[in-house]
Scaffold this active site. Structure first.
Site, PDB file in Angstrom:
ATOM      1  N   CYS A 116       0.817  -1.222   0.000  1.00 31.66           N
ATOM      2  CA  CYS A 116       0.000   0.000   0.000  1.00 31.66           C
ATOM      3  C   CYS A 116       0.850   1.271   0.000  1.00 31.66           C
ATOM      4  O   CYS A 116       0.350   2.351  -0.306  1.00 31.66           O
ATOM      5  CB  CYS A 116      -0.936   0.001   1.203  1.00 31.66           C
ATOM      6  SG  CYS A 116      -1.915  -1.492   1.308  1.00 31.66           S
ATOM      7  N   HIS A 256      -3.323   6.856   3.103  1.00 31.11           N
ATOM      8  CA  HIS A 256      -3.726   5.566   2.538  1.00 31.11           C
ATOM      9  C   HIS A 256      -5.134   5.257   3.035  1.00 31.11           C
ATOM     10  O   HIS A 256      -5.441   5.412   4.220  1.00 31.11           O
ATOM     11  CB  HIS A 256      -2.733   4.482   2.974  1.00 31.11           C
ATOM     12  CG  HIS A 256      -3.185   3.109   2.627  1.00 31.11           C
ATOM     13  ND1 HIS A 256      -3.678   2.788   1.376  1.00 31.11           N
ATOM     14  CD2 HIS A 256      -3.240   1.959   3.347  1.00 31.11           C
ATOM     15  CE1 HIS A 256      -4.014   1.521   1.362  1.00 31.11           C
ATOM     16  NE2 HIS A 256      -3.764   0.988   2.542  1.00 31.11           N
ATOM     17  N   ASN A 286     -10.191  -0.442   0.335  1.00 31.14           N
ATOM     18  CA  ASN A 286      -8.731  -0.340   0.333  1.00 31.14           C
ATOM     19  C   ASN A 286      -8.209  -0.865  -1.009  1.00 31.14           C
ATOM     20  O   ASN A 286      -8.300  -2.063  -1.281  1.00 31.14           O
ATOM     21  CB  ASN A 286      -8.185  -1.166   1.504  1.00 31.14           C
ATOM     22  CG  ASN A 286      -6.675  -1.123   1.619  1.00 31.14           C
ATOM     23  OD1 ASN A 286      -5.987  -0.670   0.703  1.00 31.14           O
ATOM     24  ND2 ASN A 286      -6.164  -1.591   2.734  1.00 31.14           N
TER      25      ASN A 286
END
Ligand code: UT7
Length: 329
Positions: A116, A256, A286
């Protein structure tokens, strides 16, 4: 070339596949509820790519938009970096596949695997390569088909992730958000906290590894949650400190997009009001390396960021990795 200047993001674009899957639909697959997912994560829906859309296709659409908005010709791009943990194949790199799909010249291409944090790692690397003077205009993409590594029988992970892509064109010539600084770090002491154990050289694919579901993402959510808040705070403070800035100088945080509770905890720890955090995770879930560019692009398109304001981009991911980037709009 303007060697004294910082790199700028002279073009930006993003793409999410059409198919939106809301929480209620997931209740048909696993024992969960819209209420649990929303209260524990803030996610309402996510986009899922079709069987005909590997990661390179998502990257292609985002990259085309970024290149178009940069005003550069395809022949002017001389570097392609794709950040992904869901490449089309283990090799060759998705960046090479993307180069061909875009019709670029025979320029340098490689993938970065920092989960990520990947997009911010890739920005750091691309900026360093441009600053070396050996490259002029870099295409940097964060793209993921997380649905391809989801265990649709595991309610603790399958409700969290989604597919998408975001892309930036970096150059020292031209206008756009200026890249002021970067910070990357990692702690490889506990890889099993978040990993895809099967399919690599440790556990090559066999009938057994498939039956044991080792080719799907595995995560210790609670531990990752705690680490995420801690490392995103320290990565933010470290980078601000290196540039002589305070949290009060930051107008926007683009974190994020993993969990709204992580964002809330980060806001409290950094003492930056939640209203300064730009989030769109309720729509996309996500999307790993795509999450920051998907949010950044939406903020740009909506005119959310004003010229001269300082933005802080901050991520964490499997590895563990973490990264922060400072921009001036
Ligand atoms: O990009 C980096 C990727 N990872 C992350 O960002 C994840 C970070 N972690 C998190 O976001 C959170 O830890 C989760 C959202 C994954 C989990 O939230 P939590 O509040 O930490 O829940 P938990 O894991 O402590 O589980 C609480 C309960 C458990 O039941 P029991 O043992 O208390 O009876 C789980 O079995 O919630 C249960 N549960 C669910 N219930 C309904 C776990 N997943 C679900 C679900 N629906 N989807």
């Amino acid at each position: 070339m303007n060697s004294g200047r910082n790199s700028r993001m002279v073009g930006f674009g993003s793409f999410a596949p059409d198919q939106a899957v809301d929480n209620l639909e997931l209740c048909n697959r696993v024992d969960t509820s819209d209420e649990w997912i929303q209260t524990r994560t803030g996610i309402k829906s996510r986009r899922i790519a079709s069987d005909h859309q590997p990661t390179s296709e998502l990257a292609l659409r985002a990259a085309q938009r970024a290149i178009e908005s940069s005003g550069l010709k395809l022949g002017e791009i001389d570097l392609v970096i794709v950040a992904t943990i869901t490449p089309d194949m283990a090799f060759p790199s998705t960046a090479c596949i993307l180069q061909h799909k875009l019709g670029l010249g025979k320029v340098a291409c490689f993938d970065i695997e920092a989960a990520c944090s990947g997009f911010l790692y890739a920005l750091d690397v691309a900026d360093a390569m441009i600053s070396s003077g050996r490259y002029r205009n870099a295409l940097v993409v964060g793209a993921e088909k997380m649905s391809s590594i989801m265990d649709w029988q595991d309610r603790s992970t399958c409700v969290l992730f989604g597919d998408g892509a975001g892309a930036a064109v970096l150059s020292k010539d031209g206008e756009g958000p200026e890249l002021l600084g970067f910070f990357c770090g990692a702690d490889g002491s506990n890889p099993s906290l978040l990993c895809q154990p099967g399919g690599g050289s440790l556990n090559p694919a066999t009938v057994d590894t498939v039956e044991e579901r080792k080719h799907f993402l595995k995560m210790n959510g609670r531990e990752i949650f705690k680490s995420a808040v801690r490392v995103m705070e320290s990565a933010s403070r470290e980078l601000l400190g290196r540039h002589g800035l305070n949290v009060e100088d930051v107008s926007h945080v683009i974190p994020h997009q993993a969990n709204v509770r992580i964002v809330e905890s980060l806001s409290q720890r950094l003492e930056i009001p939640l209203m300064k955090f730009f989030c769109n995770l309720e729509k996309f879930g996500n999307t790993s390396a795509a999450s920051i560019p998907l949010a950044f692009d939406e903020g740009l398109r909506k005119g959310h960021f004003k010229a001269g304001e300082i933005g802080l981009l901050v991520a964490f991911g499997a590895g563990l990795t973490w990264s922060s980037t400072l921009v001036r709009f």
